[in-house]
Design an enzyme around this catalytic site. Structure first.
Site, PDB file in Angstrom:
ATOM      1  N   ALA A 243      10.627  -3.790  -0.838  1.00 28.40           N
ATOM      2  CA  ALA A 243      10.172  -5.163  -0.662  1.00 28.40           C
ATOM      3  C   ALA A 243       9.061  -5.478  -1.645  1.00 28.40           C
ATOM      4  O   ALA A 243       8.387  -4.590  -2.134  1.00 28.40           O
ATOM      5  CB  ALA A 243       9.649  -5.344   0.755  1.00 28.40           C
ATOM      6  N   TYR A 244       8.919  -6.730  -1.935  1.00 31.73           N
ATOM      7  CA  TYR A 244       7.744  -7.220  -2.646  1.00 31.73           C
ATOM      8  C   TYR A 244       6.995  -8.166  -1.728  1.00 31.73           C
ATOM      9  O   TYR A 244       7.535  -8.646  -0.723  1.00 31.73           O
ATOM     10  CB  TYR A 244       8.156  -7.962  -3.924  1.00 31.73           C
ATOM     11  CG  TYR A 244       8.479  -7.036  -5.074  1.00 31.73           C
ATOM     12  CD1 TYR A 244       7.472  -6.300  -5.700  1.00 31.73           C
ATOM     13  CD2 TYR A 244       9.776  -6.904  -5.529  1.00 31.73           C
ATOM     14  CE1 TYR A 244       7.761  -5.458  -6.755  1.00 31.73           C
ATOM     15  CE2 TYR A 244      10.080  -6.065  -6.590  1.00 31.73           C
ATOM     16  CZ  TYR A 244       9.057  -5.340  -7.200  1.00 31.73           C
ATOM     17  OH  TYR A 244       9.358  -4.510  -8.241  1.00 31.73           O
TER      18      TYR A 244
ATOM     19  N   ASP B 287       0.077  -7.455   0.061  1.00 33.69           N
ATOM     20  CA  ASP B 287      -0.245  -6.106  -0.416  1.00 33.69           C
ATOM     21  C   ASP B 287      -1.652  -5.681  -0.015  1.00 33.69           C
ATOM     22  O   ASP B 287      -1.845  -4.617   0.558  1.00 33.69           O
ATOM     23  CB  ASP B 287      -0.136  -6.067  -1.950  1.00 33.69           C
ATOM     24  CG  ASP B 287       1.301  -5.865  -2.406  1.00 33.69           C
ATOM     25  OD1 ASP B 287       1.943  -4.948  -1.884  1.00 33.69           O
ATOM     26  OD2 ASP B 287       1.761  -6.614  -3.280  1.00 33.69           O
TER      27      ASP B 287
ATOM     28  N   ASN C 178       2.739   5.528  -0.887  1.00 31.23           N
ATOM     29  CA  ASN C 178       3.482   4.270  -0.728  1.00 31.23           C
ATOM     30  C   ASN C 178       4.749   4.283  -1.583  1.00 31.23           C
ATOM     31  O   ASN C 178       5.144   3.278  -2.156  1.00 31.23           O
ATOM     32  CB  ASN C 178       2.608   3.045  -1.024  1.00 31.23           C
ATOM     33  CG  ASN C 178       2.206   2.927  -2.499  1.00 31.23           C
ATOM     34  OD1 ASN C 178       2.358   3.859  -3.269  1.00 31.23           O
ATOM     35  ND2 ASN C 178       1.699   1.775  -2.894  1.00 31.23           N
ATOM     36  N   PHE C 179       5.384   5.465  -1.666  1.00 28.46           N
ATOM     37  CA  PHE C 179       6.670   5.576  -2.362  1.00 28.46           C
ATOM     38  C   PHE C 179       7.734   4.744  -1.642  1.00 28.46           C
ATOM     39  O   PHE C 179       7.580   4.371  -0.481  1.00 28.46           O
ATOM     40  CB  PHE C 179       7.162   7.023  -2.344  1.00 28.46           C
ATOM     41  CG  PHE C 179       6.425   7.963  -3.256  1.00 28.46           C
ATOM     42  CD1 PHE C 179       6.453   7.785  -4.634  1.00 28.46           C
ATOM     43  CD2 PHE C 179       5.723   9.044  -2.746  1.00 28.46           C
ATOM     44  CE1 PHE C 179       5.793   8.661  -5.477  1.00 28.46           C
ATOM     45  CE2 PHE C 179       5.062   9.932  -3.583  1.00 28.46           C
ATOM     46  CZ  PHE C 179       5.088   9.740  -4.947  1.00 28.46           C
TER      47      PHE C 179
END
Lengths: 399, 403
Positions: A136-137, A167, A94-95
């Site tokens: 993104a967050y 997430d 998930n880089f």
């Protein structure tokens, strides 16, 4: 045997969504080798901490995993990873977009070394499209897919999840994709490239909102704790003791029992409320009636009455109180085990209850580079080379 | 093209949302999912659930795409026999009932093992099939309440607030899918089936991020904090000229760029804001107002045009309607259109697990009630006469619910 016994996963993921995904797979018996940079991944520095400054956050999401610490910037480090690529069934990362390709360790390289590997990427916006390169967050994704606009009360601003489900829900979605790909690999021997985006995932979760727009073309608005256009009752109310109750019916046949639980059998055939369609139409009036009613009741007594009639109802538990809920205890959803970083660690249990092959805690989270030596030996490195790499800080091992 | 789960046959008693979303994913990936709908009650309750019109339910059309429907009255002895014949040809039986329902029809796991020794029984319920709440129906809202998710979500000073989707059930549905595939893999190796019991409550409880352990480890009592973050500052949603924008600035490098582009470079190295910790400490009361004052006179597009090129995580709070029409969502094929048998052309969410050499559109639309009854009974060895007799007795129903 455990469902994923014999499966090996090389795990580059960090922070929340990727580690949650690989935790699920590790709990199912996969051997997960977590690759960290020397010094450890970012979530080792996230709260809560023990007195010795070890992160509970890291321990929470990395149980059942092995850990190696490798400097991916160094050619020798890349060589270690490539040797592992040849041995594993699954690679997960998930880089930031493009990072793994720049490291020379992307899908093309992996596929050349191991043509049948499963290579899964988790990202904010996916591996394609105009926003693919953006980071993104959770809050940004929840904003851009319509999720926040649909969460909260109409008179208050849009709201995001208190637990960053953008997430975790994406994490479990990747785990689902990997399960599908593993089944395919067992059948055919072939690998797959998996691409899961938080944006796609959170958007797709807005099922009823999207279907309402699709059917009616009408704009929607958030509706607090109610589903005022779909199912009534489905809401929260304040009780006399100033505690909140949630209560719902899930099918029309429950309505008479709901009325019985209220001790208001006259409502069953009431022309304003007799069917769900009627209650949807008369939602405001129904809600005022329920608010007045609940304001005179004690929470616990009311929950008991609803449960006696098999109507879903509950007070609002804090997480720490949920951990003592008899149902959670009966389902072994709170467990304590030894973690190498934390010591005795109490956390949530495992949610898939298999009758014959139960998920297991085999170990806690790894120390930084805790398995560097054993994993390097497995892929053919001798002790001298390993010592040299440790000396040159290409790899790390615990002190 | 063959899909991944082609050849897996699922006899699916799930209805509503519980379990049904999971079997939709299995159908999307090629499993033959046969809904067993109850003739006596008119089939899956989702068929009459909003959003709907006089032709049918759009929610049902979405959750049941790619499935088949056989309509049998399981509460009769003859219906039970039909179902056992179907179980004999299935890999997995799915349900979402409180404990005891299938057993009371003579269709429990033990009954099924007699006709199919390696059958897998998988259930998704609100609270699971063991424990004091095992005979209580759950719903998404009450599960959010029991697990603590409801309590930790909401604006400061506001009441506990539910999520914008049926999130607890969605977690449960995905663990359900994972459990089913896992059990099939075990069966393929060992030849043994088993029971898989998944609860929305257990599932949701694993996804409270660090809140639960924070409370357990440090005694911190968590309070609802609206749109902020415990770990990063600034991380919030701001009211702007034409709506809202969510922004997060985590590293010092990003913070410098952010200050420059927003026209307050003097804050970049201000000791109050020169680290994430300091920004967090001075967020409420100081930093929030600085950003808020700047953003309130800008539009969503203006902010996006400044921050997007710098790759600072930020984005407008879109409505569902805007999201449906947004470029990225469409580029990713996340809005697809199916020809539904009841409703005609219907847009719905696409498949979000994108996989190489796999289609990312569903295989078919949702079935009419009992649409496949004749085909499936014929496949199970029933003659036309036998099927007619079952129809005449009201044990089974065929397309559209006709007898």
């Amino acid at each position: 045997m455990l469902p994923l016994q014999g499966i090996t996963i090389l795990d580059f993921t960090q922070a929340y969504n990727g580690p949650y995904c690989t935790m699920i797979l590790a709990d199912l018996g996969a051997r997960v080798i977590k690759v960290e940079r020397p010094g450890g991944e970012q979530s080792r520095f996230w709260e809560p901490y023990t007195e010795d400054d070890e992160s509970g956050y890291f321990a929470l999401l990395n149980r059942n995993k092995e850990g190696i610490a490798v400097d991916l910037g160094e050619p020798e480090g890349k060589e270690i990873i490539k040797k592992l690529y040849a041995k594993v069934d699954v690679i997960v990362e998930n880089f930031k977009f493009g990072t793994i390709d720049k490291l020379g360790l992307g899908y093309d390289v992996a596929k050349e070394i191991n043509p049948n590997v499963i290579f899964a990427s988790s990202s904010g916006y996916g591996q394609s499209g105009p926003l693919a390169t953006n980071t993104a967050y959770d809050n940004v994704i929840e904003s851009m897919c319509g999720y926040m606009d649909m969460t909260g009360f109409p008179e208050l601003p849009p709201l995001r999840s208190g637990a960053s489900v953008g997430d975790s829900y994406t994490g479990i979605t990747i785990a689902t994709g990997i399960m599908l790909a593993l089944y395919h690999k067992k059948k055919t021997g072939e690998g797959k490239r998996i691409d899961v985006a938080m944006l796609d995932t959170m958007f797709a979760s807005l099922e009823d909102s999207i279907m309402t727009y699709s059917l009616t073309g009408k704009p929607l608005h958030r509706s607090g704790n109610a589903k005022s256009a779909e199912i009534v009752p489905y809401d929260s109310y304040m009780c006399k003791d100033n505690k909140m109750i949630t209560v719902t019916i899930t099918r029309d046949e429950m309505w008479p029992d709901f009325c019985e639980a209220l001790d208001m059998p006259e409502l069953i055939e009431d022309p304003l409320y007799a069917t769900n369609d009627l209650r949807v139409r008369n939602f405001d009036r129904f809600t005022r009636m329920m608010q007045d009613y609940m304001a005179k009741q004690e929470l616990n007594e009311m929950v008991e009455r609803f449960q006696k009639h098999n109507i879903p109802a509950s007070g609002v538990y804090r997480p720490i109180d949920a951990a003592e809920h008899p149902q959670m205890l009966a389902r072994d959803m709170i467990i304590t085990y030894h973690d190498d970083n934390i010591g005795e660690f109490t956390t949530f249990g495992m949610p898939i209850k298999f009758s014959k092959t139960p998920e297991q805690i085999r170990k806690g989270s790894p120390k930084i580079g805790g398995d560097t030596v054993s994993v390097m030996k497995e892929i053919g490195y001798d002790c001298d080379t390993i010592d040299k790499y440790i000396e040159e800080e290409i790899v790390e091992v615990p002190e | 093209m063959a899909r991944i789960l082609e050849g897996i046959k699922i006899l699916d008693f799930t209805e509503g949302h519980m379990g049904s979303y999971g079997t939709m994913i299995l159908a999307d990936f090629g499993a033959e999912v046969i809904k067993v709908e109850d003739a006596a009650s008119g089939g899956d309750m989702m068929r009459s659930r909003a959003p709907k019109n006089e032709k049918g339910s759009a929610y049902h059309a979405y959750l049941n795409r790619g499935k088949k429907s056989v309509c049998v009255d399981r509460h009769t002895e003859e219906g039970r026999k039909v179902i056992l014949d179907l179980i004999a040809g299935a890999d997995v039986v799915c349900d979402c009932f409180p404990v005891g329902e299938l057993e009371s029809c003579g269709l429990g796991y033990e009954d099924a093992c007699r006709v199919k020794p390696d059958i897998i029984y998988a259930s998704h319920t609100g609270f699971g099939k063991t424990g004091p709440l095992s005979n209580t129906s759950g719903s998404n809202l009450t599960v959010e309440a029991v697990t603590g998710l409801l309590d930790v979500t909401g604006h400061e000073g506001s009441i506990p607030t539910t999520h914008g989707s049926r999130i607890a059930n969605q977690f449960g549905n995905l663990f359900f899918v994972i459990g089913i595939i896992g059990a099939v893999m075990v069966r393929d190796e060992t030849g043994e089936g088993q029971v898989v019991d998944v609860a929305s409550s257990d599932s949701m409880f694993t996804a409270l991020e660090d809140i639960l352990i924070d409370e357990l480890m440090t005694g911190t009592i968590y309070v609802r904090e609206g749109n902020g973050s415990r770990a990063i500052a600034p991380y919030d949603t701001f009211e702007v000229k034409d709506g809202y924008v969510s922004t997060a600035v985590s590293t010092n490098a990003q913070w410098r760029k952010f200050c420059d582009v927003m026209g307050f470079p003097e804050y970049a190295d201000d000791p109050r804001f020169n680290s994430n910790d300091n920004r967090g400490e001075n967020y409420h009361g100081v930093l929030f107002h600085i950003i808020n004052d700047k953003f309130k006179d800008m539009t969503r597009a203006e902010i996006e045009s400044l921050l997007r090129p710098l790759n600072i995580p930020s984005g407008p709070t879109l409505t569902v309607e805007e999201a449906i029409h947004s470029e990225q969502i469409n580029h990713r094929n996340m809005v697809i259109e199916l020809e539904d048998k009841a409703l005609g052309k219907l847009k719905m969410p696409g498949m979000n697990i994108k996989m190489s050499d796999e289609p990312d559109t569903p295989s078919a639309s949702a079935p009419l009630l009992g649409e496949d009854t004749v085909d499936i009974l014929t496949f199970a060895g029933y003659s036309a006469e036998e099927i007619d007799l079952l129809k005449a007795k009201g044990i089974v129903k065929c397309a559209g619910g006709e007898q």
